[in-house]
Design an enzyme around this catalytic site. Structure first.
Site, PDB file in Angstrom:
ATOM      1  N   ASP A   8       0.888  -1.305   0.241  1.00  0.00           N
ATOM      2  CA  ASP A   8       0.039   0.115   0.157  1.00  0.00           C
ATOM      3  C   ASP A   8       0.792   1.125  -0.150  1.00  0.00           C
ATOM      4  OD1 ASP A   8      -2.451   1.617   0.463  1.00  0.00           O
ATOM      5  OD2 ASP A   8      -1.689   1.944   2.523  1.00  0.00           O
ATOM      6  N   ASP A  10       0.116   5.213   1.265  1.00  0.00           N
ATOM      7  CA  ASP A  10      -0.260   6.330   2.326  1.00  0.00           C
ATOM      8  C   ASP A  10      -0.211   5.233   3.752  1.00  0.00           C
ATOM      9  OD1 ASP A  10      -0.470   8.852   1.168  1.00  0.00           O
ATOM     10  OD2 ASP A  10      -2.179   7.921  -0.039  1.00  0.00           O
ATOM     11  N   ASP A 165      -1.906  -0.559   6.066  1.00  0.00           N
ATOM     12  CA  ASP A 165      -1.982   0.050   7.340  1.00  0.00           C
ATOM     13  C   ASP A 165      -3.370   0.377   7.840  1.00  0.00           C
ATOM     14  OD1 ASP A 165      -2.307   3.670   6.943  1.00  0.00           O
ATOM     15  OD2 ASP A 165      -2.442   1.946   5.312  1.00  0.00           O
TER      16      ASP A 165
END
Length: 219
Positions: A8, A10, A165
């Site tokens: 991923d 961000d 995250d």
């Protein structure tokens, strides 16, 4: 055999959440919406812009949601000019590439944002495959972005490891069949484990990560 690492963007490659939060605050403040840490965690992190603005501006038509999304992303790009890779990321890239393990990006961010961040971090050319929200019909938590990356890499899900995250990202990676690390830049280990994380790490230097990598690479 481990063949790919899929990231991923961000909150995973970079701790960009503060810039995103401020961009949302600047964009939605005139609408009387206060963007604080709690709202960011529950209604923004890991969600698509389509979902975010439908939730926060339900009284406005979809066309205006898109206008606000464009304003927010422009604000983010103005704010995100001095980002640095998460600790240990570049060493992990070097380790993977030295062993022929390929790198891919899977993000709910639009292409313009992804290009902006990767350029700032100096890692644009490190990824063989890049999947942004513009390229798929459904974003995370749907597994389609991960399945698309795996298909383009020409591998099986069990031959890759994902790094996420957010709950939506973790659900997407696990639904696609990938062993997944939760990166603790915004949520707790308990929160990410609850939605499927196989392991959690604070940075890419954590021993828990390297124990898995060495074991999988030797298989």
């Amino acid at each position: 055999m481990l063949k790919a690492l899929i990231f991923d963007m961000d909150g995973t490659l970079v701790h960009s959440d503060p810039a995103h939060l401020e961009a949302f605050a600047q964009t939605l403040g005139p609408q009387g919406i206060v963007i604080d840490e709690d709202l960011y965690r529950t209604s923004i992190i890991g969600h698509t812009n389509e979902s975010i603005f439908a939730t926060l501006l339900p009284h406005l038509p979809v066309e205006e949601h898109e206008v606000y999304a464009e304003r927010k992303e422009a604000a983010f790009r103005r704010l995100a000019l001095e980002l640095k890779p998460l600790e240990g990321l570049l060493d992990l890239f070097d380790w993977a590439e030295a062993r022929g393990i390929r790198l891919a990006l899977v993000t709910n961010a639009p292409l313009l944002n992804a290009t902006h961040i990767l350029d700032i971090l100096g890692i644009t050319d490190r990824f063989e495959v890049k999947i942004t929200i513009d390229q798929v019909e459904r974003g995370k938590p749907d597994p389609l972005p991960y399945l698309t990356a795996v298909e383009r890499l020409g591998i099986q899900p069990e031959e890759a490891i994902a790094f996420e995250d957010s709950p939506s990202g973790m659900r997407a990676a696990k639904a696609a069949g990938l062993f997944s690390f939760g990166v603790l830049t915004g949520l707790s280990a308990g929160e990410l484990t609850k939605v499927g994380a196989d392991r959690t790490i604070e940075t890419f230097r954590d021993r828990a990560l390297w124990e898995v990598l060495e074991r999988r690479n030797a298989a």
